[in-house]
Write a protein that holds these residues in place. Structure first.
Motif, short mmCIF file in Angstrom:
data_model
loop_
_atom_site.label_atom_id
_atom_site.label_comp_id
_atom_site.label_asym_id
_atom_site.label_seq_id
_atom_site.Cartn_x
_atom_site.Cartn_y
_atom_site.Cartn_z
N ALA A 1 6.89 5.15 10.62
CA ALA A 1 6.27 5.11 9.14
C ALA A 1 5.82 3.59 8.59
CB ALA A 1 7.49 5.61 8.22
N GLN A 2 6.55 2.44 8.99
CA GLN A 2 6.26 1.34 8.65
C GLN A 2 4.84 1.03 9.09
OE1 GLN A 2 9.92 -0.63 9.56
NE2 GLN A 2 10.31 -0.80 7.54
N ALA A 3 4.50 1.18 10.72
CA ALA A 3 3.38 1.01 11.24
C ALA A 3 2.33 1.91 10.53
CB ALA A 3 3.63 1.33 12.60
N ALA A 4 2.36 3.02 10.27
CA ALA A 4 1.38 3.93 9.76
C ALA A 4 1.05 3.33 8.29
CB ALA A 4 1.81 5.30 9.28
N LEU A 5 1.91 2.72 7.31
CA LEU A 5 1.56 2.10 6.14
C LEU A 5 1.15 1.00 6.40
CD1 LEU A 5 5.06 2.63 4.05
CD2 LEU A 5 2.87 3.74 3.91
N ALA A 6 1.37 0.20 7.17
CA ALA A 6 0.65 -1.30 7.51
C ALA A 6 -0.65 -0.96 8.07
CB ALA A 6 1.16 -1.97 8.67
N GLN A 7 -1.12 0.26 8.75
CA GLN A 7 -2.37 0.62 9.31
C GLN A 7 -3.21 0.85 8.05
OE1 GLN A 7 -2.60 3.62 12.18
NE2 GLN A 7 -4.82 3.83 12.00
#
Length: 86
Positions: A54-60
């Motif tokens: 989830a954190q990676a998706a938000l960063a992307q």
């Protein structure tokens, strides 16, 4: 055929739409930042795979919004260059 003044006016109107879009992207980016912070606070200390994803998706998403802003800034610059040639 449109006059130079009409072309310039149409470009100005298009660039106004771009500016409105940029404002919306900036607002979305702000909200996304808030979401990232809220999520980070909520899951602090968790190493769960879903949290990391989830954190990676938000960063992307944040990165792609920045790319969007960069692209629109380039579009405005090119439109301004064109208008300067008219």
């Amino acid at each position: 055929m449109a006059s130079v003044a009409e072309v310039k006016a149409a470009i100005d109107a298009a660039m106004l739409h771009v500016q409105e879009g940029q404002d919306a992207v900036r607002s979305a980016n702000d909200r996304l930042g808030e979401a990232q912070l809220s999520l980070a606070t909520a899951v602090e200390g968790s190493g769960h795979e879903a949290v990391t994803a989830a954190q990676a998706a938000l960063a992307q998403a944040a990165s792609e919004l920045e790319e969007c802003l960069t692209a629109t800034l380039h579009a405005v610059e090119q439109a301004e260059n064109y208008v300067a040639t008219l």
